[in-house]
Scaffold this active site. Structure first.
Site, PDB file in Angstrom:
ATOM      1  N   SER A 146      13.475 -24.359   4.425  1.00 12.12           N
ATOM      2  CA  SER A 146      12.138 -23.782   4.243  1.00 12.12           C
ATOM      3  C   SER A 146      11.020 -24.710   4.678  1.00 12.12           C
ATOM      4  O   SER A 146      10.192 -25.164   3.876  1.00 12.12           O
ATOM      5  CB  SER A 146      11.980 -23.364   2.797  1.00 12.12           C
ATOM      6  OG  SER A 146      13.053 -22.528   2.476  1.00 12.12           O
ATOM      7  N   ARG A 161       7.309 -29.756  11.726  1.00 10.47           N
ATOM      8  CA  ARG A 161       6.794 -30.835  10.871  1.00 10.47           C
ATOM      9  C   ARG A 161       7.319 -30.627   9.463  1.00 10.47           C
ATOM     10  O   ARG A 161       7.690 -29.524   9.090  1.00 10.47           O
ATOM     11  CB  ARG A 161       5.253 -30.843  10.877  1.00 10.47           C
ATOM     12  CG  ARG A 161       4.558 -29.843   9.990  1.00 10.47           C
ATOM     13  CD  ARG A 161       3.065 -29.879  10.163  1.00 10.47           C
ATOM     14  NE  ARG A 161       2.687 -29.294  11.429  1.00 10.47           N
ATOM     15  CZ  ARG A 161       2.542 -27.975  11.629  1.00 10.47           C
ATOM     16  NH1 ARG A 161       2.733 -27.126  10.651  1.00 10.47           N
ATOM     17  NH2 ARG A 161       2.213 -27.500  12.808  1.00 10.47           N
ATOM     18  N   ASP A 199      13.075 -19.430   3.906  1.00  6.43           N
ATOM     19  CA  ASP A 199      13.247 -18.750   2.611  1.00  6.43           C
ATOM     20  C   ASP A 199      12.553 -17.384   2.567  1.00  6.43           C
ATOM     21  O   ASP A 199      13.006 -16.457   1.895  1.00  6.43           O
ATOM     22  CB  ASP A 199      12.794 -19.639   1.432  1.00  6.43           C
ATOM     23  CG  ASP A 199      11.410 -20.238   1.606  1.00  6.43           C
ATOM     24  OD1 ASP A 199      10.769 -19.987   2.648  1.00  6.43           O
ATOM     25  OD2 ASP A 199      10.969 -20.961   0.697  1.00  6.43           O
TER      26      ASP A 199
END
Ligand code: GLC
Length: 470
Positions: A146, A161, A199
């Site tokens: 996630s 990132r 997610d």
């Protein structure tokens, strides 16, 4: 409350205020940034990432079989095996472990994946020692990861990132599936990572799988998280996803709406927001998330209280007694858990004594009744803003998909997961209040419902894995 403190609190409430005009402007901006993100091949700070996920169909509830799922979402890693029963139901076996903090930061990125692979190995030993869920001796695993990933195929994606407190520079730009698969292979685990999912994608898939439309009378159109972070996913039509060639009629898009309006064109911003952003590893990014999600609500409260104390508006007596300092949990970033805000909001004890005890226990902060009233008002201002702002992406996506259902009188539902949406008192009411102010379905006889969809990141990843043919 004395009039000076009252005036100070009035100002803080103004600092955190959100009105109808702001919500409507942000709604327009959100739709525009969705299109820009679906067009631009480059990852620009001012664009929302709008990541194609290569998940090209939404479950019907008839999916069958046994799959593995791994879930790295924040501070924990979960391994699950999921049996899909083909009738909107499933059963789940799982184990959970806390990621050691030394694996979350630093130059040892690979260590993190070694740790995850070991946990999968241990899970198999404990629950599936006979590999009873294997086809051809191998097991399929859907990996919920996630964080913002530039996905190139269902089983390939490079990390854009880190967010939510992780900072392992070595991993940025690398293929997450490859890193994980390598470590599983090193351990000789008979597992193939066949799908990489966010997610929110898992939440969308899980809610759609569980939703029996004949009973709910609503289409599942969004999967979203309001937990440690916030984000959402939805199904977009192929001709709108201009940045890649989409086979078939469309694909699920992971919006990464935490990065909505990073350049603060429409979002509210006060001095406390600026300080919180400056303390994070991803400064200038995920600014929407930093106003909404669980990781930041506590820090916003801490920073606000600290600023008011520094201005001499709060805790003056306490500071004097302590020779000018405040308790260290108020001085140091990230020491105030969002859970504390939840307790402060539900306190109905005389003179807010329960809040007094919590502040004492959690922050070592001794307070007067007047100060507790002030802290409660600030807490409410922070959470009210979070709830209202959360309605923006939901309204925008619902308005975007509404035409696809124009000959259908069913409602829309949003699958949601995360501690904030599930447990924070009044949060869902604020989201509905914001949806009402924006009124994205004006003129249509349709409603939007928030539905809690727990375990999207486990079961949803298994559903992703189930889309892969043998
Ligand atoms: C952060 C991540 C995003 C995730 C969300 C909720 O915003 O960047 O990928 O979906 O948190 O966990």
């Amino acid at each position: 409350m004395n009039s000076q403190l009252q005036a100070c609190i009035d100002q803080v409430e103004k600092d955190y205020a959100v009105d109808k005009k702001l919500l409507c402007d942000a709604f327009d901006a959100f739709i525009k940034l969705m299109d820009e993100g679906l067009t631009s091949k480059e990852q620009k700070r001012e664009c929302m990432p709008m990541i194609p996920t290569f998940v090209s169909r939404i479950p019907t509830g008839k999916e069958n079989g046994l799959y593995l799922a791994g879930d790295l979402g924040g501070t924990n890693f979960r391994v699950c095996s999921v049996r899909l029963n083909g009738d909107h139901t499933f059963s789940l076996t799982q184990s959970k472990s806390r990621i050691p903090s030394e694996l979350m930061k630093g130059n040892q990125g690979l260590e993190l994946f070694r740790y995850l692979a070991k946990k999968v190995g241990a899970f198999l030993k404990e629950h599936h020692a006979d590999y009873s869920c294997a086809t051809d001796g191998r097991l399929k695993l859907g990996f919920t990861f996630s964080f913002p990933v530039n996905q190139q195929a269902l089983d390939k994606g490079t990390l854009i990132r880190w967010t939510k407190g992780f900072d392992l520079p070595n991993v940025v730009g690398k293929d997450i599936v490859e890193l994980f698969q390598l470590q599983l292979d090193e351990l000789d685990a008979p597992v193939d990572v066949v799908a990489l999912a966010n997610d929110t994608v898992g939440t969308l898939l899980l809610r759609a799988y569980s939703n029996d439309i004949s009973k709910s009378n609503a289409h599942t159109v969004i999967g979203c998280i309001f937990g440690t972070g916030t984000n959402g996913a939805y199904f977009e039509l192929a001709d709108k996803i201009k940045k890649i060639d989409v086979p078939g009629n469309g694909m699920v898009i992971n919006t990464e709406w935490g990065s909505f309006d990073n350049t603060l064109q429409v979002l509210p911003s006060n001095r406390f927001d600026t300080i919180v952003d400056s303390e994070t590893a991803n400064k200038g990014y995920h600014r929407f998330e930093k106003r909404i999600s669980g990781m930041f609500l506590g820090e916003l409260l801490r920073v606000t209280l600290k600023c008011l104390a520094d201005d001499g508006q709060l805790f003056a007596k306490l500071k004097e007694k302590r020779g000018g300092s405040l308790p260290h949990r108020l001085e140091e970033p990230w020491q105030l858990d969002s859970q504390v805000l939840l307790y402060l909001e539900i306190d109905d004890s005389t003179e807010l004594r329960m809040s007094g005890l919590i502040l004492e226990n959690e922050l070592r902060l001794t307070t007067t009744f007047e100060e507790r009233l002030a802290i409660r008002a600030i807490t409410r201002a922070i959470s009210k803003r979070a709830g209202l702002l959360s309605s923006i992406p939901i309204a925008a996506i619902v308005s975007r998909v509404k035409d696809r259902y124009k000959d259908d009188d069913r409602d829309f539902e949003v699958g949601c997961d995360g501690l904030v949406v599930e447990f924070y008192p009044g949060f869902q009411d604020r989201v509905y209040e914001g949806l009402g102010m924006i009124d994205a379905l004006k003129g249509l006889n349709k409603k939007v419902y928030l539905r809690i969809a727990k375990d999207g990141s486990g079961v949803g990843a298994a559903l992703c894995a189930s889309t892969v043919d043998n």
